[in-house]
Design an enzyme around this catalytic site. Structure first.
Site, PDB file in Angstrom:
ATOM      1  NE  ARG A  57      -3.792  -2.210   2.259  1.00 38.49           N
ATOM      2  CZ  ARG A  57      -3.605  -3.533   2.268  1.00 38.49           C
ATOM      3  NH1 ARG A  57      -2.412  -4.041   2.508  1.00 38.49           N
ATOM      4  NH2 ARG A  57      -4.619  -4.352   2.037  1.00 38.49           N
ATOM      5  CG  HIS A  82      -0.678  -5.441  -4.586  1.00 35.89           C
ATOM      6  ND1 HIS A  82       0.324  -5.391  -3.653  1.00 35.89           N
ATOM      7  CD2 HIS A  82      -1.540  -6.416  -4.153  1.00 35.89           C
ATOM      8  CE1 HIS A  82       0.090  -6.292  -2.700  1.00 35.89           C
ATOM      9  NE2 HIS A  82      -1.022  -6.915  -2.959  1.00 35.89           N
ATOM     10  CG  HIS A 153       0.022 -11.420  -4.261  1.00 40.24           C
ATOM     11  ND1 HIS A 153      -0.807 -12.319  -3.616  1.00 40.24           N
ATOM     12  CD2 HIS A 153      -0.191 -10.227  -3.675  1.00 40.24           C
ATOM     13  CE1 HIS A 153      -1.494 -11.673  -2.686  1.00 40.24           C
ATOM     14  NE2 HIS A 153      -1.136 -10.397  -2.699  1.00 40.24           N
ATOM     15  CG  ASP A 225      -2.860  -8.118   4.961  1.00 41.54           C
ATOM     16  OD1 ASP A 225      -1.755  -8.157   4.384  1.00 41.54           O
ATOM     17  OD2 ASP A 225      -3.904  -7.694   4.422  1.00 41.54           O
ATOM     18  CD  GLU A 288       1.911 -10.419  -0.455  1.00 40.81           C
ATOM     19  OE1 GLU A 288       1.796  -9.306  -0.979  1.00 40.81           O
ATOM     20  OE2 GLU A 288       1.075 -10.875   0.339  1.00 40.81           O
TER      21      GLU A 288
HETATM   22  C1  BGC Z   1      -2.286  -7.533   0.922  1.00 39.91           C
HETATM   23  C2  BGC Z   1      -3.711  -7.794   1.311  1.00 39.91           C
HETATM   24  C3  BGC Z   1      -4.545  -7.739   0.083  1.00 39.91           C
HETATM   25  C4  BGC Z   1      -4.023  -8.728  -0.899  1.00 39.91           C
HETATM   26  C5  BGC Z   1      -4.751  -8.610  -2.187  1.00 39.91           C
HETATM   27  C6  BGC Z   1      -1.859  -8.598  -0.007  1.00 39.91           C
HETATM   28  O1  BGC Z   1      -0.549  -8.389  -0.405  1.00 39.91           O
HETATM   29  O2  BGC Z   1      -1.420  -7.448   2.025  1.00 39.91           O
HETATM   30  O3  BGC Z   1      -4.173  -6.853   2.240  1.00 39.91           O
HETATM   31  O4  BGC Z   1      -5.888  -7.967   0.346  1.00 39.91           O
HETATM   32  O5  BGC Z   1      -2.675  -8.554  -1.149  1.00 39.91           O
HETATM   33  O6  BGC Z   1      -4.839  -9.797  -2.751  1.00 39.91           O
END
Ligand code: BGC
Length: 326
Positions: A57, A82, A153, A225, A288
């Protein structure tokens, strides 16, 4: 028996990872789909994808660089997540070289794409080794000062995609600090010791042990998360996961200073995966490897700035094995 990996040039993605389990049967341990249409229409857009220009973010979709304000697309409340809605996961990459065990994907992101400065040339290279490792190398160059944060991801389920939740997977991370987040999932300014918190994975711990605790940080992430701070050199394990059911173990090695532990909390169950089963909340987890979220707005975090005179390089290894039981 060796493992097998499949990719697509849509998002330079990992599509499947077939790994032998303790009985010697191959299991596909990565979530994904059988057709490009399903990737295009998926509720969750990031399955297996290369994420950029900025993984995770950026608060309110803006940042400053040399007094210039850059505005990005907001796609996660007021955040840019992202790289925005048309980030690297949604691009068709060039597949430049293809050997039996190595594949390179290239993409040139034009100046201003998604709001980010500089023409950015990116290469992601995947190599499969004899030791059942996927070695991922990122390289990038820019012609204007910019920010960059790349990751993969892949959603892992070590029992096999579609085989229920990952709550009984056992995780271990040597991280002694994590980044707490605010209500918008933006890290607070401080690296916080994991001691006495649900983020302490220094000894092996099942995901289920703490994930449902009534704890403010878990409420904010809807589960795990969060970024765990990584001080391990690439020769040492930065994170590992193990499923007692399949016997499959994943170890992660990386040059990156952070690992986003995401327990698939927002997987909605709307996507039907490769074997025809729903991908529900917590049916997978992600490690990640990346720089810290929202770094352009936290100058004390490790730098994400890339200058035209520099070459960005980063490496992550996902290593699979079968753990022999005592
Ligand atoms: C984030 C999550 C998000 C997801 C989306 C992750 O990298 O940390 O908050 O919902 O990606 O698929």
């Amino acid at each position: 028996m060796g493992m097998q990996v499949a990719f697509t040039d849509y998002g330079a993605r990992i599509v499947s990872v077939l790994v032998p389990d303790k009985a010697g049967n191959l299991r596909d341990v990565v979530l994904g789909f059988n057709s490009i249409q399903e990737y295009l229409q998926a509720d969750e857009q990031y399955h297996g994808a290369t994420i950029g220009r900025f993984a995770n973010r950026i608060a309110n979709g803006h940042f400053h660089l040399d007094d210039e304000k850059y505005t990005l697309q907001q796609n996660n409340g007021s955040n840019c997540l992202h790289g925005g809605p048309t980030g690297f996961h949604a691009k068709v990459w060039d597949r430049r070289t293809s050997f039996k065990k190595k594949i390179d994907f290239c993409y040139v992101s034009p100046d201003g794409e998604g709001g980010f400065p500089g023409n950015l040339k990116v290469t992601v290279s995947y190599e499969l080794t004899e030791d059942n490792e996927i070695v991922i190398k990122y390289k990038a160059e820019t012609d204007k000062k910019t920010v960059i944060n790349l990751t993969n991801h892949a959603y892992f389920n070590l029992d096999g995609e579609g085989q229920g939740d990952v709550l009984s997977h056992i995780l271990q991370l040597p991280s002694d600090h994590f980044l707490p987040i605010d209500e918008n999932q933006i890290p607070l300014d401080r690296e916080t010791p994991v001691d006495g918190t649900v983020f302490d994975f220094r000894l092996p711990k099942k995901i289920v042990e703490d994930i449902n605790k009534d704890e403010e940080q878990l409420r904010r992430g809807n589960g795990y998360d969060h970024t765990l701070v990584n001080h391990q050199p690439i020769s040492q394990v930065a994170a590992s996961a193990y499923s007692p059911d399949s016997g499959i173990r994943l170890e992660v090695f990386t040059t990156e200073p952070g690992i986003q532990l995401y327990t698939g909390n927002f997987l909605s169950g709307k996507d039907i995966g490769k074997s025809g089963r729903k991908y529900a909340s917590r049916s997978a987890f992600c490690f990640e490897t990346q720089h810290y979220p929202d770094s352009p707005n936290h100058l004390q975090f490790p730098s994400v700035i890339l200058e035209p005179s520099q070459v960005f390089e980063s490496e992550t290894i996902y290593k699979f094995s079968v753990k022999k039981l005592p």
